[in-house]
Scaffold this motif. Structure first.
Motif, PDB file in Angstrom:
ATOM      1  N   GLU A  38     117.524  81.592  81.631  1.00  0.00           N
ATOM      2  CA  GLU A  38     116.838  82.342  82.690  1.00  0.00           C
ATOM      3  C   GLU A  38     115.982  83.443  82.098  1.00  0.00           C
ATOM      4  OE1 GLU A  38     119.376  83.807  85.707  1.00  0.00           O
ATOM      5  OE2 GLU A  38     120.148  81.846  86.279  1.00  0.00           O
ATOM      6  N   ASP A  39     116.567  84.084  81.068  1.00  0.00           N
ATOM      7  CA  ASP A  39     115.817  85.078  80.314  1.00  0.00           C
ATOM      8  C   ASP A  39     115.082  86.038  81.252  1.00  0.00           C
ATOM      9  OD1 ASP A  39     114.781  86.392  78.169  1.00  0.00           O
ATOM     10  OD2 ASP A  39     113.280  84.896  77.683  1.00  0.00           O
ATOM     11  N   HIS A  40     113.745  85.987  81.234  1.00  0.00           N
ATOM     12  CA  HIS A  40     112.945  86.904  82.048  1.00  0.00           C
ATOM     13  C   HIS A  40     112.464  86.235  83.320  1.00  0.00           C
ATOM     14  CE1 HIS A  40     112.576  88.103  77.772  1.00  0.00           C
ATOM     15  NE2 HIS A  40     112.735  89.305  78.258  1.00  0.00           N
ATOM     16  N   GLY A  41     113.138  85.170  83.747  1.00  0.00           N
ATOM     17  CA  GLY A  41     112.670  84.396  84.886  1.00  0.00           C
ATOM     18  C   GLY A  41     112.499  85.209  86.151  1.00  0.00           C
ATOM     19  N   THR A  42     113.506  86.023  86.478  1.00  0.00           N
ATOM     20  CA  THR A  42     113.422  86.823  87.699  1.00  0.00           C
ATOM     21  C   THR A  42     112.222  87.764  87.662  1.00  0.00           C
ATOM     22  OG1 THR A  42     115.810  86.727  88.071  1.00  0.00           O
ATOM     23  CG2 THR A  42     114.614  88.532  89.119  1.00  0.00           C
ATOM     24  N   LYS A  43     112.033  88.425  86.520  1.00  0.00           N
ATOM     25  CA  LYS A  43     110.931  89.375  86.412  1.00  0.00           C
ATOM     26  C   LYS A  43     109.573  88.667  86.430  1.00  0.00           C
ATOM     27  CE  LYS A  43     113.523  92.996  84.031  1.00  0.00           C
ATOM     28  NZ  LYS A  43     113.638  93.833  82.829  1.00  0.00           N
ATOM     29  N   ILE A  44     109.518  87.470  85.845  1.00  0.00           N
ATOM     30  CA  ILE A  44     108.261  86.710  85.887  1.00  0.00           C
ATOM     31  C   ILE A  44     107.915  86.340  87.318  1.00  0.00           C
ATOM     32  CG2 ILE A  44     107.201  84.490  85.266  1.00  0.00           C
ATOM     33  CD1 ILE A  44     108.604  84.693  82.567  1.00  0.00           C
ATOM     34  N   LEU A  45     108.936  85.887  88.085  1.00  0.00           N
ATOM     35  CA  LEU A  45     108.691  85.553  89.487  1.00  0.00           C
ATOM     36  C   LEU A  45     108.257  86.779  90.275  1.00  0.00           C
ATOM     37  CD1 LEU A  45     111.633  83.072  90.198  1.00  0.00           C
ATOM     38  CD2 LEU A  45     109.192  82.524  90.062  1.00  0.00           C
ATOM     39  N   GLU A  46     108.898  87.914  90.007  1.00  0.00           N
ATOM     40  CA  GLU A  46     108.511  89.151  90.695  1.00  0.00           C
ATOM     41  C   GLU A  46     107.076  89.537  90.352  1.00  0.00           C
ATOM     42  OE1 GLU A  46     111.441  91.910  89.420  1.00  0.00           O
ATOM     43  OE2 GLU A  46     112.990  91.195  90.817  1.00  0.00           O
ATOM     44  N   GLU A  47     106.694  89.353  89.079  1.00  0.00           N
ATOM     45  CA  GLU A  47     105.331  89.673  88.664  1.00  0.00           C
ATOM     46  C   GLU A  47     104.334  88.737  89.348  1.00  0.00           C
ATOM     47  OE1 GLU A  47     102.349  91.744  86.683  1.00  0.00           O
ATOM     48  OE2 GLU A  47     104.491  92.200  86.901  1.00  0.00           O
ATOM     49  N   ILE A  48     104.692  87.476  89.495  1.00  0.00           N
ATOM     50  CA  ILE A  48     103.819  86.514  90.171  1.00  0.00           C
ATOM     51  C   ILE A  48     103.626  86.910  91.637  1.00  0.00           C
ATOM     52  CG2 ILE A  48     103.715  84.136  91.031  1.00  0.00           C
ATOM     53  CD1 ILE A  48     104.911  83.256  88.346  1.00  0.00           C
ATOM     54  N   VAL A  49     104.712  87.308  92.285  1.00  0.00           N
ATOM     55  CA  VAL A  49     104.626  87.730  93.688  1.00  0.00           C
ATOM     56  C   VAL A  49     103.723  88.949  93.816  1.00  0.00           C
ATOM     57  CG1 VAL A  49     105.940  88.689  95.621  1.00  0.00           C
ATOM     58  CG2 VAL A  49     106.834  86.717  94.343  1.00  0.00           C
ATOM     59  N   ARG A  50     103.883  89.928  92.927  1.00  0.00           N
ATOM     60  CA  ARG A  50     103.024  91.134  92.973  1.00  0.00           C
ATOM     61  C   ARG A  50     101.560  90.747  92.740  1.00  0.00           C
ATOM     62  NH1 ARG A  50     107.389  93.654  90.287  1.00  0.00           N
ATOM     63  NH2 ARG A  50     106.450  93.203  88.258  1.00  0.00           N
ATOM     64  N   ASN A  51     101.354  89.823  91.805  1.00  0.00           N
ATOM     65  CA  ASN A  51     100.001  89.379  91.481  1.00  0.00           C
ATOM     66  C   ASN A  51      99.334  88.737  92.686  1.00  0.00           C
ATOM     67  OD1 ASN A  51      97.770  88.658  89.885  1.00  0.00           O
ATOM     68  ND2 ASN A  51      99.091  88.245  88.124  1.00  0.00           N
ATOM     69  N   ALA A 133      98.144  83.096  89.385  1.00  0.00           N
ATOM     70  CA  ALA A 133      99.149  83.998  88.824  1.00  0.00           C
ATOM     71  C   ALA A 133      99.954  83.318  87.718  1.00  0.00           C
ATOM     72  CB  ALA A 133     100.079  84.493  89.934  1.00  0.00           C
ATOM     73  N   VAL A 134     100.295  82.044  87.934  1.00  0.00           N
ATOM     74  CA  VAL A 134     101.028  81.302  86.897  1.00  0.00           C
ATOM     75  C   VAL A 134     100.147  81.119  85.663  1.00  0.00           C
ATOM     76  CG1 VAL A 134     102.081  79.089  86.308  1.00  0.00           C
ATOM     77  CG2 VAL A 134     102.536  80.119  88.530  1.00  0.00           C
ATOM     78  N   ASP A 135      98.879  80.799  85.879  1.00  0.00           N
ATOM     79  CA  ASP A 135      97.968  80.621  84.753  1.00  0.00           C
ATOM     80  C   ASP A 135      97.829  81.906  83.945  1.00  0.00           C
ATOM     81  OD1 ASP A 135      97.535  77.994  85.417  1.00  0.00           O
ATOM     82  OD2 ASP A 135      95.688  78.384  86.540  1.00  0.00           O
ATOM     83  N   GLN A 136      97.767  83.048  84.653  1.00  0.00           N
ATOM     84  CA  GLN A 136      97.659  84.330  83.956  1.00  0.00           C
ATOM     85  C   GLN A 136      98.913  84.596  83.133  1.00  0.00           C
ATOM     86  OE1 GLN A 136      94.992  86.453  83.929  1.00  0.00           O
ATOM     87  NE2 GLN A 136      96.108  87.662  82.410  1.00  0.00           N
ATOM     88  N   ALA A 137     100.085  84.358  83.724  1.00  0.00           N
ATOM     89  CA  ALA A 137     101.340  84.564  82.998  1.00  0.00           C
ATOM     90  C   ALA A 137     101.431  83.626  81.794  1.00  0.00           C
ATOM     91  CB  ALA A 137     102.531  84.347  83.932  1.00  0.00           C
ATOM     92  N   LEU A 138     101.002  82.375  81.987  1.00  0.00           N
ATOM     93  CA  LEU A 138     101.038  81.405  80.897  1.00  0.00           C
ATOM     94  C   LEU A 138     100.113  81.825  79.765  1.00  0.00           C
ATOM     95  CD1 LEU A 138     101.799  78.721  79.631  1.00  0.00           C
ATOM     96  CD2 LEU A 138     100.078  77.605  81.074  1.00  0.00           C
ATOM     97  N   ALA A 139      98.906  82.272  80.100  1.00  0.00           N
ATOM     98  CA  ALA A 139      97.959  82.709  79.066  1.00  0.00           C
ATOM     99  C   ALA A 139      98.526  83.872  78.269  1.00  0.00           C
ATOM    100  CB  ALA A 139      96.624  83.094  79.703  1.00  0.00           C
ATOM    101  N   GLU A 140      99.162  84.823  78.967  1.00  0.00           N
ATOM    102  CA  GLU A 140      99.763  85.958  78.272  1.00  0.00           C
ATOM    103  C   GLU A 140     100.895  85.506  77.357  1.00  0.00           C
ATOM    104  OE1 GLU A 140      98.916  89.200  81.875  1.00  0.00           O
ATOM    105  OE2 GLU A 140     100.891  88.273  81.628  1.00  0.00           O
ATOM    106  N   SER A 141     101.708  84.575  77.823  1.00  0.00           N
ATOM    107  CA  SER A 141     102.824  84.077  77.024  1.00  0.00           C
ATOM    108  C   SER A 141     102.336  83.358  75.779  1.00  0.00           C
ATOM    109  CB  SER A 141     103.704  83.138  77.852  1.00  0.00           C
ATOM    110  OG  SER A 141     104.501  83.853  78.766  1.00  0.00           O
TER     111      SER A 141
END
Length: 394
Positions: A38-51, A133-141
């Motif tokens: 799960e690692d940072h899964g919750t925070k990633i989802l929260e960041e996607i929602v904010r985005n 939002a997912v694409d942005q998170a993926l690019a950052e990762s």
């Protein structure tokens, strides 16, 4: 329920499906527990929602889908970046981490579709914002993951280069003792010492490369030098391993400079060895030094096949080599087998406040450094100017 609200309300089921995918599909994840996956899964989802909640125009929407959003945080603590660092340390490959995001995207959209809600015209906009939002998170990762891999590689190379110096010194010392004890029966010791010098040149280039890549810069210790005498001594040293090739030195003007002697010796040696490798065997290598101006010009010229035009723009970049049919795998060129020699030349020139460049025609190939007579050392960690020249590869 709008998609952002659905994600916020069902993040536990989304994470459960994400973990199940990672556990079954990703080899690197098979030894991790649910918490590790799960690692940072919750925070990633929260960041996607904010985005998804941030208002944006069409240009920002396009930039975000390409991972180029100017509004994205540059903090190292952004969940997607933290997730990338964690996955790299856990042994994931970049393709496996990308597959996680693919699974996350598919899981969210599938659960949302199967939730029994009535579709509305706003759903298409929500899906677009979610994908952005997912694409942005993926690019950052991916950006951070690759940077972590590069840093790990550079650290490994740096440690290896440092640790190899010890046994290399022992080999040289043993060969020197053999030469002193049995001066009349010296068959292999000179060969060993020549090989040690070649290996030391390779390690020097490797150490300079990793030092610069790790952000420490090139520290300089300028000293007063008589350049013509220095160059003659350097060429005399190279002649011991150059198999009878002719090395010619031409000097004009004031030969007094203040440079880092060790690093300039390394740069000049790299250029001469480079010319030896690619120049015609029956033609001389000419080292020309012009001290008639405020910037001293140190050039190395050879006659040989011209450099391929497509290589010229990137020849001083690291890990670039010119492959030729007559290329010998046993070359004595400093850095030849690593593709670092010319990169090191460029960085040494830049650290002194100068430049490195190349010209190559059917008649002649010439590499040269333009260095200020008094070294204008670049502070460690500050990137110097990047040369845009080329040569017949080191």
């Amino acid at each position: 329920m709008r998609l952002a609200a659905f994600i916020a309300a069902h993040h536990e089921s989304i994470l459960h499906a994400w973990v199940a995918f990672a556990k079954n599909q990703l080899p690197a994840a098979r030894n991790l527990d649910a918490m590790g996956l799960e690692d940072h899964g919750t925070k990633i989802l929260e960041e996607i929602v904010r985005n998804m909640a941030v208002k944006e125009d069409e240009s920002e929407s396009k930039a975000k889908s390409e991972g180029q959003s100017l509004l994205a945080s540059t903090s190292a603590q952004v969940p997607s970046r933290s997730h990338a660092r964690q996955r790299e340390r856990q042994g994931f490959e970049v393709g496996q981490m990308v597959a996680e995001y693919r699974a996350l995207r598919a899981t969210v959209l599938r659960l949302w579709r199967d939730s029994g809600r009535q579709m509305t015209p706003q759903d298409l906009d929500d899906m677009m914002r979610f994908n952005e939002a997912v694409d942005q998170a993926l690019a950052e990762s991916v950006e951070v993951f690759i940077a972590e891999l590069d840093r790990a590689r550079d650290l490994f190379l740096g440690v290896m280069g440092h640790d190899l110096r010890g046994p290399l010194s022992s080999i040289a010392s043993a060969a020197a003792v053999e030469m002193r004890k049995w001066p009349d029966d010296v068959r292999f010791a000179p060969l060993i010492l020549r090989s040690v010098r070649q290996m030391k040149a390779l390690l020097d280039d490797l150490m300079e490369f990793t030092t610069y890549r790790l952000g420490n810069g090139l520290s300089l210790s300028p000293v007063h030098m008589q350049l013509d005498q220095f160059a003659r001594e350097t060429l005399d040293e190279i002649e011991t391993v150059s198999r009878g090739r002719t090395l010619r030195l031409e000097c004009h003007g004031d030969m007094t400079v203040e440079w880092d002697q060790r690093r300039v010796h390394q740069a000049l040696s790299n250029l001469v060895f480079n010319a030896l490798k690619y120049g015609f065997a029956d033609s001389p290598i000419v080292v020309s030094i012009d001290g008639s101006a405020s910037h001293v010009r140190v050039a190395v010229r050879n006659t040989g096949k011209p450099i391929a035009p497509h290589l010229l723009p990137r020849l001083f970049d690291p890990l670039v080599r010119e492959e030729r049919e007559d290329d010998e795998t046993g070359s004595q060129v400093a850095g030849a087998n690593l593709g670092l020699g010319l990169y090191v030349v460029r960085e040494i020139a830049a650290a002194h406040g100068g430049t490195a460049e190349v010209t190559s025609t059917a008649d002649m190939t010439e590499f040269c450094m333009h260095l200020p007579r008094m070294c204008t050392a670049t502070p460690p960690g500050t990137e110097g100017p990047v040369g845009n020249g080329a040569s017949a590869i080191a």
